[in-house]
Scaffold this motif. Structure first.
Motif, PDB file in Angstrom:
ATOM      1  N   ALA A 163       0.849  -1.203   0.000  1.00  0.00           N
ATOM      2  CA  ALA A 163       0.000   0.000   0.000  1.00  0.00           C
ATOM      3  C   ALA A 163       0.884   1.252   0.000  1.00  0.00           C
ATOM      4  N   ALA A 164       2.137   1.100   0.449  1.00  0.00           N
ATOM      5  CA  ALA A 164       3.062   2.248   0.444  1.00  0.00           C
ATOM      6  C   ALA A 164       3.354   2.708  -0.982  1.00  0.00           C
ATOM      7  N   ILE A 165       3.361   1.777  -1.916  1.00  0.00           N
ATOM      8  CA  ILE A 165       3.620   2.171  -3.314  1.00  0.00           C
ATOM      9  C   ILE A 165       2.439   2.992  -3.824  1.00  0.00           C
ATOM     10  N   LEU A 166       1.255   2.482  -3.494  1.00  0.00           N
ATOM     11  CA  LEU A 166       0.060   3.220  -3.890  1.00  0.00           C
ATOM     12  C   LEU A 166       0.063   4.603  -3.229  1.00  0.00           C
ATOM     13  N   SER A 167       0.532   4.631  -1.973  1.00  0.00           N
ATOM     14  CA  SER A 167       0.634   5.900  -1.243  1.00  0.00           C
ATOM     15  C   SER A 167       1.519   6.883  -1.975  1.00  0.00           C
ATOM     16  N   ALA A 168       2.672   6.385  -2.423  1.00  0.00           N
ATOM     17  CA  ALA A 168       3.635   7.256  -3.095  1.00  0.00           C
ATOM     18  C   ALA A 168       3.011   7.871  -4.341  1.00  0.00           C
ATOM     19  N   ILE A 169       2.271   7.060  -5.058  1.00  0.00           N
ATOM     20  CA  ILE A 169       1.655   7.531  -6.300  1.00  0.00           C
ATOM     21  C   ILE A 169       0.508   8.495  -5.995  1.00  0.00           C
ATOM     22  N   MET A 170      -0.359   8.067  -5.058  1.00  0.00           N
ATOM     23  CA  MET A 170      -1.544   8.880  -4.752  1.00  0.00           C
ATOM     24  C   MET A 170      -1.181  10.227  -4.144  1.00  0.00           C
ATOM     25  N   SER A 171      -0.168  10.230  -3.269  1.00  0.00           N
ATOM     26  CA  SER A 171       0.163  11.474  -2.566  1.00  0.00           C
ATOM     27  C   SER A 171       0.709  12.525  -3.523  1.00  0.00           C
ATOM     28  N   THR A 172       1.279  12.094  -4.635  1.00  0.00           N
ATOM     29  CA  THR A 172       1.770  13.066  -5.613  1.00  0.00           C
ATOM     30  C   THR A 172       0.609  13.573  -6.474  1.00  0.00           C
ATOM     31  N   ILE A 173      -0.228  12.646  -6.923  1.00  0.00           N
ATOM     32  CA  ILE A 173      -1.334  13.045  -7.808  1.00  0.00           C
ATOM     33  C   ILE A 173      -2.300  14.002  -7.103  1.00  0.00           C
ATOM     34  N   ASP A 174      -2.661  13.669  -5.852  1.00  0.00           N
ATOM     35  CA  ASP A 174      -3.667  14.499  -5.173  1.00  0.00           C
ATOM     36  C   ASP A 174      -3.181  15.943  -5.017  1.00  0.00           C
ATOM     37  N   SER A 175      -1.892  16.099  -4.692  1.00  0.00           N
ATOM     38  CA  SER A 175      -1.357  17.455  -4.495  1.00  0.00           C
ATOM     39  C   SER A 175      -1.342  18.223  -5.813  1.00  0.00           C
TER      40      SER A 175
END
Lengths: 37, 481
Positions: B323-335
């Motif tokens: 889930a950390a990989i998904l986190s890395a991707i999501m946290s960039t896109i949302d910002s």
């Protein structure tokens, strides 16, 4: 037996600039300027 | 598909959505929605800036590069660390103070307009336009990464995977705005940090320790132990030049603007830099551990983190780590989506179309912008073989060269003018685009470096000729300095 390690220059570049950024940030926390109250 | 991995992913996504819904009820105006009302604490600011900055590259790209090519891939990590440090040290605090004093600016285009007293709105419109173009591409590339992860982990069809990822990210960004994005970034940053420490430590321990890992790497290729192996001076400079990009990334600079007090920036800097350096070391060690631990070479080196996780841990733990990989991707896109929405709501809608728009109306314009931009980005990403991934370095370079020198000089050079900023922004962006299309010799240098230099020169020339800055501009500069 052969002693295998990273090259000295690699160690230097790996262990100098990156950890130094953390050390300097900590120093800045204690000695950096503050807004005038 | 493992039950443990699925369960961890579902719990994780549920938490992210709940945060979005919670902040939906807490958001009352545009400043809340796109800057959290400048209420971020230092730890959330730091991890949110870090997580927004580091996309899937930290968990997939960098370990993969080390796994495939060894230590000569550390230069980009060193360059990024130096750039991030200088950004925190010299830009963060001053930008926080200046943006508040310059008409309580809540976006970068807003700040540039107020800083240079640009009544024509040209500066605001051009910078908002650059933001929209580059971030739409950037967001597309992130969505491709997210879809590939869902596809590989759950066996989803690519299109289904793409839409699932897009709906979740858009869901909490749409509802909760900046506070939801920052808090989810914080949680995602913690998850990434833990994953990048646990995976290499466990893998290296199982290989038999650091010495055994080095022996395994040496056996594959002795050159992997040398950071200078196969590198030219120009190549090293080019990789380290990535660090210049930090000064112009709107989604990272927005974190600096949102911290609750300028005095909190040193604390945030310590947290942010420690997170980044430990994370980068974790990624480097993961690549090395992969060489030692995995017997058969991987077909796709960028899956080294995923394969190690699935091999080393039981599915329940592996689910949390993945889930950390998904986190890395999501946290960039949302910002990035949020910065785009601010460009539409604040820089186009309120400034040009409807000056007297109500706070509620602006929040809804922001939300609708998130939705529309995400739809466009998802459409771009619908072709998995599309070139959007190649454009990440383009977007990073474009922002770095177009905005980087403009932001630095606007904070440190009293005599900089609107014309200088405009000249710098345009020449920086154009240099990046032209340089990218040339190749061979000096043109193999990453385009951000020439773009940054040309932009700086253009700002100096543009500011020295023509109208001098007004007394009010100079007074404000002196007040902030």
């Amino acid at each position: 037996m052969e002693n295998i390690s990273l090259t000295t220059a690699t160690w230097l570049w790996l262990l100098l600039p990156m950890p130094m950024a953390v050390v300097l940030s900590v120093l800045n926390l204690f000695f950096g300027r503050r807004e005038k109250k | 598909m493992s039950l443990g991995i699925s369960f961890a992913f579902i719990v994780y996504l549920f938490i992210m959505m709940s945060i979005g819904i919670y902040f939906y009820f807490k958001t009352s105006d545009l400043s809340d929605y796109i800057l959290g009302g400048r209420k971020l604490g230092p730890a959330v600011t730091a991890l949110s800036a870090g997580a927004s900055d580091m996309s899937g590259w930290l968990l997939l790209g960098l370990p993969g590069a080390l796994y495939a090519g060894g230590m000569n891939n550390i230069w980009i990590a060193i360059g990024l660390t130096m750039g991030a440090f200088l950004n925190w040290q010299f830009v963060a605090r001053k930008l926080r103070v200046y943006t508040e004093k310059a008409g309580n600016s809540i976006t970068l285009p807003d700040y540039l307009e107020n800083r240079f007293e640009d009544r024509s709105k040209v500066l605001r419109v051009i910078s908002a336009f650059v933001i929209l173009i580059f971030f739409t591409i950037y967001v597309s590339s992130g969505l491709v990464g997210g879809a590939i992860l869902f596809e590989k982990t759950f066996g989803f069809d690519y299109q289904v995977a793409l839409w699932v990822g897009a709906i979740i990210i858009v869901g909490y960004t749409f509802l909760g705005g900046f506070m939801a994005v920052s808090l989810t970034d914080f949680i995602q940053g913690m998850l990434m940090f833990c994953a990048l420490i646990i995976v290499p430590v466990v893998a290296i321990k199982l290989v038999g320790g650091w010495d055994e890992t080095l022996k395994a790497v040496h056996k594959v290729n002795p050159g992997h132990l040398d950071a200078f192996s196969g590198m030219t001076t120009l190549g090293i400079i080019s990789l380290m030049a990535w660090g210049l990009g930090y000064f112009g990334q709107p989604h990272i600079l927005a974190r600096f603007m949102a911290i609750k007090s300028a005095d909190e920036t040193p604390k945030a800097q310590v947290v942010g830099m420690s997170w980044m350096v430990f994370g980068l070391f974790g990624a480097i060690l993961t690549g090395f551990a992969g060489i030692g631990f995995l017997e058969a070479p991987l077909e796709n080196s960028e899956t080294v983190f995923i394969v190690l996780t699935e091999t080393l841990f039981n599915p329940w733990v592996a689910g949390v780590i993945l889930a950390a990989i998904l986190s890395a991707i999501m946290s960039t896109i949302d910002s990035q989506l949020l910065v785009c929405s601010s460009a539409v709501a604040e820089d186009f809608y309120r400034s040009i179309l409807k000056k007297d728009a109500s706070p509620k109306e602006l929040v809804w314009i922001g939300r609708i912008s998130v939705l529309v931009l995400a739809l466009i980005a998802t459409a771009f990403a619908s072709d998995p073989g599309s070139k959007v991934l190649d454009l990440v370095s383009y977007a990073w370079g474009g922002f770095g060269a177009a905005f980087g020198p403009v932001i630095i000089l606007s904070l440190f050079w009293k005599n900089m003018t609107r014309n200088g900023a405009l000249a710098g922004m345009i020449t920086g962006a154009v240099t990046v685009i032209v340089w990218k299309n040339l190749s061979g010799g000096i043109f193999d240098v990453y385009e951000i470096l020439p773009g940054f230099i040309v932009c700086t020169i253009a700002i100096c020339i543009g500011s020295m000729i023509g109208k001098k800055p007004s007394k009010e501009m100079v007074d404000l500069f002196d007040e902030v300095a």
